[in-house]
Design a protein around this motif. Structure first.
Motif, PDB file in Angstrom:
ATOM      1  N   ILE A  80      44.171  -0.625 -45.464  1.00 37.21           N
ATOM      2  CA  ILE A  80      44.052  -0.177 -44.060  1.00 37.21           C
ATOM      3  C   ILE A  80      45.026  -0.974 -43.183  1.00 37.21           C
ATOM      4  O   ILE A  80      45.758  -0.420 -42.354  1.00 37.21           O
ATOM      5  CB  ILE A  80      42.599  -0.394 -43.561  1.00 37.21           C
ATOM      6  CG1 ILE A  80      41.573   0.271 -44.481  1.00 37.21           C
ATOM      7  CG2 ILE A  80      42.462   0.101 -42.113  1.00 37.21           C
ATOM      8  CD1 ILE A  80      41.755   1.714 -44.761  1.00 37.21           C
ATOM      9  N   GLN A  81      45.087  -2.288 -43.425  1.00 33.89           N
ATOM     10  CA  GLN A  81      45.980  -3.131 -42.610  1.00 33.89           C
ATOM     11  C   GLN A  81      47.446  -2.782 -42.850  1.00 33.89           C
ATOM     12  O   GLN A  81      48.289  -2.923 -41.968  1.00 33.89           O
ATOM     13  CB  GLN A  81      45.731  -4.614 -42.939  1.00 33.89           C
ATOM     14  CG  GLN A  81      44.377  -5.118 -42.428  1.00 33.89           C
ATOM     15  CD  GLN A  81      44.018  -6.515 -42.914  1.00 33.89           C
ATOM     16  OE1 GLN A  81      44.404  -6.907 -44.034  1.00 33.89           O
ATOM     17  NE2 GLN A  81      43.271  -7.259 -42.118  1.00 33.89           N
ATOM     18  N   SER A  82      47.741  -2.259 -44.036  1.00 32.83           N
ATOM     19  CA  SER A  82      49.156  -1.978 -44.371  1.00 32.83           C
ATOM     20  C   SER A  82      49.688  -0.736 -43.657  1.00 32.83           C
ATOM     21  O   SER A  82      50.894  -0.536 -43.565  1.00 32.83           O
ATOM     22  CB  SER A  82      49.306  -1.775 -45.888  1.00 32.83           C
ATOM     23  OG  SER A  82      48.742  -0.516 -46.263  1.00 32.83           O
ATOM     24  N   VAL A  83      48.805   0.108 -43.151  1.00 35.07           N
ATOM     25  CA  VAL A  83      49.315   1.328 -42.487  1.00 35.07           C
ATOM     26  C   VAL A  83      49.192   1.250 -40.961  1.00 35.07           C
ATOM     27  O   VAL A  83      50.019   1.819 -40.246  1.00 35.07           O
ATOM     28  CB  VAL A  83      48.619   2.609 -43.012  1.00 35.07           C
ATOM     29  CG1 VAL A  83      48.953   2.847 -44.478  1.00 35.07           C
ATOM     30  CG2 VAL A  83      47.111   2.563 -42.802  1.00 35.07           C
ATOM     31  N   PHE A  84      48.172   0.570 -40.460  1.00 38.16           N
ATOM     32  CA  PHE A  84      48.006   0.519 -38.993  1.00 38.16           C
ATOM     33  C   PHE A  84      48.764  -0.686 -38.444  1.00 38.16           C
ATOM     34  O   PHE A  84      48.175  -1.683 -38.015  1.00 38.16           O
ATOM     35  CB  PHE A  84      46.515   0.509 -38.639  1.00 38.16           C
ATOM     36  CG  PHE A  84      45.844   1.810 -38.969  1.00 38.16           C
ATOM     37  CD1 PHE A  84      44.927   1.897 -40.014  1.00 38.16           C
ATOM     38  CD2 PHE A  84      46.187   2.981 -38.310  1.00 38.16           C
ATOM     39  CE1 PHE A  84      44.346   3.109 -40.362  1.00 38.16           C
ATOM     40  CE2 PHE A  84      45.609   4.204 -38.644  1.00 38.16           C
ATOM     41  CZ  PHE A  84      44.692   4.268 -39.677  1.00 38.16           C
ATOM     42  N   THR A  85      50.085  -0.552 -38.478  1.00 40.81           N
ATOM     43  CA  THR A  85      50.978  -1.656 -38.081  1.00 40.81           C
ATOM     44  C   THR A  85      51.654  -1.316 -36.750  1.00 40.81           C
ATOM     45  O   THR A  85      51.698  -0.140 -36.354  1.00 40.81           O
ATOM     46  CB  THR A  85      52.094  -1.806 -39.139  1.00 40.81           C
ATOM     47  OG1 THR A  85      52.765  -0.528 -39.236  1.00 40.81           O
ATOM     48  CG2 THR A  85      51.510  -2.187 -40.499  1.00 40.81           C
ATOM     49  N   GLU A  86      52.224  -2.357 -36.126  1.00 43.20           N
ATOM     50  CA  GLU A  86      52.946  -2.113 -34.872  1.00 43.20           C
ATOM     51  C   GLU A  86      54.141  -1.206 -35.133  1.00 43.20           C
ATOM     52  O   GLU A  86      54.446  -0.333 -34.339  1.00 43.20           O
ATOM     53  CB  GLU A  86      53.374  -3.459 -34.253  1.00 43.20           C
ATOM     54  CG  GLU A  86      52.170  -4.266 -33.793  1.00 43.20           C
ATOM     55  CD  GLU A  86      52.558  -5.436 -32.872  1.00 43.20           C
ATOM     56  OE1 GLU A  86      51.633  -6.084 -32.352  1.00 43.20           O
ATOM     57  OE2 GLU A  86      53.771  -5.671 -32.684  1.00 43.20           O
ATOM     58  N   GLU A  87      54.752  -1.382 -36.317  1.00 36.40           N
ATOM     59  CA  GLU A  87      55.907  -0.511 -36.635  1.00 36.40           C
ATOM     60  C   GLU A  87      55.471   0.957 -36.624  1.00 36.40           C
ATOM     61  O   GLU A  87      56.241   1.833 -36.241  1.00 36.40           O
ATOM     62  CB  GLU A  87      56.475  -0.835 -38.029  1.00 36.40           C
ATOM     63  CG  GLU A  87      57.102  -2.208 -38.186  1.00 36.40           C
ATOM     64  CD  GLU A  87      56.044  -3.329 -38.212  1.00 36.40           C
ATOM     65  OE1 GLU A  87      54.910  -3.065 -38.673  1.00 36.40           O
ATOM     66  OE2 GLU A  87      56.347  -4.425 -37.704  1.00 36.40           O
ATOM     67  N   ASN A  88      54.258   1.210 -37.062  1.00 33.77           N
ATOM     68  CA  ASN A  88      53.777   2.604 -37.074  1.00 33.77           C
ATOM     69  C   ASN A  88      53.176   3.005 -35.737  1.00 33.77           C
ATOM     70  O   ASN A  88      52.639   4.098 -35.604  1.00 33.77           O
ATOM     71  CB  ASN A  88      52.719   2.791 -38.187  1.00 33.77           C
ATOM     72  CG  ASN A  88      53.351   2.801 -39.578  1.00 33.77           C
ATOM     73  OD1 ASN A  88      54.566   2.957 -39.707  1.00 33.77           O
ATOM     74  ND2 ASN A  88      52.535   2.607 -40.602  1.00 33.77           N
ATOM     75  N   GLY A  89      53.230   2.074 -34.742  1.00 33.09           N
ATOM     76  CA  GLY A  89      52.733   2.412 -33.403  1.00 33.09           C
ATOM     77  C   GLY A  89      51.258   2.141 -33.215  1.00 33.09           C
ATOM     78  O   GLY A  89      50.605   2.737 -32.353  1.00 33.09           O
ATOM     79  N   TYR A  90      50.735   1.227 -34.045  1.00 38.00           N
ATOM     80  CA  TYR A  90      49.290   0.955 -33.956  1.00 38.00           C
ATOM     81  C   TYR A  90      49.026  -0.527 -33.665  1.00 38.00           C
ATOM     82  O   TYR A  90      49.813  -1.392 -34.007  1.00 38.00           O
ATOM     83  CB  TYR A  90      48.610   1.307 -35.283  1.00 38.00           C
ATOM     84  CG  TYR A  90      48.468   2.797 -35.492  1.00 38.00           C
ATOM     85  CD1 TYR A  90      49.480   3.532 -36.100  1.00 38.00           C
ATOM     86  CD2 TYR A  90      47.343   3.482 -35.050  1.00 38.00           C
ATOM     87  CE1 TYR A  90      49.371   4.897 -36.280  1.00 38.00           C
ATOM     88  CE2 TYR A  90      47.216   4.852 -35.226  1.00 38.00           C
ATOM     89  CZ  TYR A  90      48.238   5.549 -35.847  1.00 38.00           C
ATOM     90  OH  TYR A  90      48.127   6.901 -36.015  1.00 38.00           O
ATOM     91  N   GLU A  91      47.852  -0.742 -33.068  1.00 35.67           N
ATOM     92  CA  GLU A  91      47.300  -2.084 -32.985  1.00 35.67           C
ATOM     93  C   GLU A  91      45.943  -2.016 -33.658  1.00 35.67           C
ATOM     94  O   GLU A  91      45.103  -1.179 -33.283  1.00 35.67           O
ATOM     95  CB  GLU A  91      47.153  -2.508 -31.522  1.00 35.67           C
ATOM     96  CG  GLU A  91      46.540  -3.888 -31.382  1.00 35.67           C
ATOM     97  CD  GLU A  91      46.323  -4.281 -29.925  1.00 35.67           C
ATOM     98  OE1 GLU A  91      46.866  -3.604 -29.045  1.00 35.67           O
ATOM     99  OE2 GLU A  91      45.588  -5.247 -29.697  1.00 35.67           O
ATOM    100  N   LEU A  92      45.744  -2.810 -34.716  1.00 40.26           N
ATOM    101  CA  LEU A  92      44.486  -2.780 -35.477  1.00 40.26           C
ATOM    102  C   LEU A  92      43.642  -3.996 -35.105  1.00 40.26           C
ATOM    103  O   LEU A  92      44.126  -5.122 -35.145  1.00 40.26           O
ATOM    104  CB  LEU A  92      44.790  -2.790 -36.981  1.00 40.26           C
ATOM    105  CG  LEU A  92      43.560  -2.698 -37.899  1.00 40.26           C
ATOM    106  CD1 LEU A  92      42.978  -1.291 -37.850  1.00 40.26           C
ATOM    107  CD2 LEU A  92      43.928  -3.057 -39.345  1.00 40.26           C
ATOM    108  N   ILE A  93      42.407  -3.729 -34.726  1.00 41.16           N
ATOM    109  CA  ILE A  93      41.460  -4.835 -34.482  1.00 41.16           C
ATOM    110  C   ILE A  93      40.474  -4.808 -35.637  1.00 41.16           C
ATOM    111  O   ILE A  93      39.723  -3.846 -35.795  1.00 41.16           O
ATOM    112  CB  ILE A  93      40.709  -4.647 -33.144  1.00 41.16           C
ATOM    113  CG1 ILE A  93      41.698  -4.401 -32.000  1.00 41.16           C
ATOM    114  CG2 ILE A  93      39.846  -5.864 -32.855  1.00 41.16           C
ATOM    115  CD1 ILE A  93      41.023  -4.017 -30.681  1.00 41.16           C
ATOM    116  N   TYR A  94      40.518  -5.832 -36.505  1.00 41.57           N
ATOM    117  CA  TYR A  94      39.726  -5.874 -37.734  1.00 41.57           C
ATOM    118  C   TYR A  94      38.509  -6.789 -37.552  1.00 41.57           C
ATOM    119  O   TYR A  94      38.642  -7.906 -37.068  1.00 41.57           O
ATOM    120  CB  TYR A  94      40.601  -6.401 -38.873  1.00 41.57           C
ATOM    121  CG  TYR A  94      39.850  -6.901 -40.094  1.00 41.57           C
ATOM    122  CD1 TYR A  94      39.679  -8.279 -40.320  1.00 41.57           C
ATOM    123  CD2 TYR A  94      39.290  -6.019 -41.014  1.00 41.57           C
ATOM    124  CE1 TYR A  94      38.986  -8.738 -41.426  1.00 41.57           C
ATOM    125  CE2 TYR A  94      38.598  -6.481 -42.130  1.00 41.57           C
ATOM    126  CZ  TYR A  94      38.449  -7.837 -42.331  1.00 41.57           C
ATOM    127  OH  TYR A  94      37.768  -8.301 -43.432  1.00 41.57           O
TER     128      TYR A  94
END
Ligand code: GZL
Ligand code: ZN
Length: 367
Positions: A80-94
């Motif tokens: 999950i962390q590998s796809v929701f990246t800033e490069e992909n336009g995401y900010e992930l709160i885990y």
């Protein structure tokens, strides 16, 4: 401005206010400080003004993961962390729930306050989610489930689910055992099975337990006991030790994940028992699930674990696909299933059949 634009604008502004400034972003205080340093010549004059990272409008995903109890879980989190990246336009709160539903409910409420765009939930067990998922729905934050399910009568409480068919996994394992023992000429009544279950109430436990139980009833296998090992190696070892004190005729140990299998094998070998598929020679057969823990895969290659039914943790790409569709206003599939194999080093079973469908066995053995 239309309601939606006003709503979105207010939501963005309020969300910006609630979230800590992103690293590298200039806050007003930071700017004044830099200005003072530049004017007094104390700062590194001519110092490249750090490019204030424009706070591009990231899609914010709040991820409530149930714990870190197994290798499967760690791989699932990494995926999950590998796809929701800033490069992909995401900010992930885990948030790690440490296998407690109360922690996950707290995390979801925090995500609602932070006005995240999406909530991803890997629920530790199936029941007790309606209230907090209603709060997310009332806050108009879509919830996507991964891995295990929630048991709710209200289908509006989550938008989509990505995971495995655990009942099929259980049926595959039981079908492999049936095919193996029939080819080996072992009578059904000579199988004495214990099931070291996963976390009671988890969808993975419910499905895998049901698959075995139905096969035992259908085939006349002796299911001595079902007892939870909570998907951990420690508990798997503990319950195997207690089962060995209670029964002297166990010849099949069905473990609902690899970490439990490693613990069970520790206990079996400490008791001077051999694990393997030669039941006639007194070996104890171990069957397991997941296929991500390297030690378990090594045991499989050596024939110490006779069969592992894969449970694929790499749900990140499918989950990203679902959220990308939602962002575009499209409707993703409500249920997306992972592709999963059956592993064994034993080549007597080439494939298994469940409900008329054939599933090939993937062979792995010591090079
Ligand atoms: C299955 C998952 C289970 C794994 C265990 O999707 O819920 O939980 O099989 C994990 O390893 O602990
Ligand atoms: Zn932003």
């Amino acid at each position: 401005m239309t309601f939606t634009e006003v709503y979105t604008d207010r939501k963005n502004r309020s969300r910006q206010a609630k979230r800590p400034p992103r690293r590298g972003t200039f806050t007003a205080a930071g700017f004044l400080c830099a200005l003072l340093l530049a004017l007094t010549g104390l700062g590194g004059c001519g110092k490249e003004e750090e490019e204030a990272e424009t706070d591009t409008d990231y899609t914010v995903v709040g991820f409530s993961q149930l714990g870190a109890e197994s290798d499967w879980r760690s791989s699932n989190t990494e995926s999950i962390q590998s796809v929701f990246t800033e490069e992909n336009g995401y900010e992930l709160i885990y948030e790690n729930g440490q296998q407690k539903q109360s922690n996950q409910i707290t995390a979801i409420r925090t995500f609602i306050q932070q006005e995240v765009d999406y909530i991803v939930l890997a629920p530790v067990t199936e029941v007790g989610w309606d209230t907090v998922l209603q709060e997310a729905r009332d806050a108009r934050i879509p919830v996507i489930l991964i891995d295990r399910r929630v048991d709710t009568g209200d289908s509006t409480l989550y938008t989509a689910w990505v995971g495995s068919n655990f009942y099929l996994e259980g049926c595959k394992a039981a079908a492999w055992l049936q095919s193996f023992t029939e080819k080996a000429g072992i009578a059904a009544e000579d199988l004495h099975i214990v099931n070291i279950q996963g976390t009671i109430g988890a969808t993975a436990q419910i499905g895998r337990t049901r698959g075995l139980r139905e096969a035992c009833e259908r085939n006349g296998w002796d299911l001595l006991e079902e007892i939870s090992g909570d998907f951990t190696q420690t508990k798997g070892k503990e319950v195997m030790e207690s089962l060995l004190r209670k029964y002297d005729n166990i010849n099949v140990v069905y473990c609902e994940n690899d970490n439990e299998a490693l613990g069970a094998i520790e206990a079996l070998e400490a008791a001077g028992l051999a694990v393997g598929s030669d039941l006639a020679a007194g070996e104890i057969m171990v069957i397991s699930f997941d296929g991500i823990n390297q030690a378990a895969v090594e045991y499989l290659k050596k024939g110490k674990i006779s069969c592992i039914v894969e449970c694929n943790p790499l749900q990140g790409p499918k989950l990203l696909e679902v959220i990308e569709q939602l962002k575009k206003g499209e409707t993703p599939p409500r249920y997306s299933y992972m592709e999963e194999k059956i592993f064994s080093a034993n080549r007597s079973v080439l494939d298994v059949e469940v409900d008329g469908n054939k599933y090939p066995v993937t062979f792995m053995w010591e090079e």
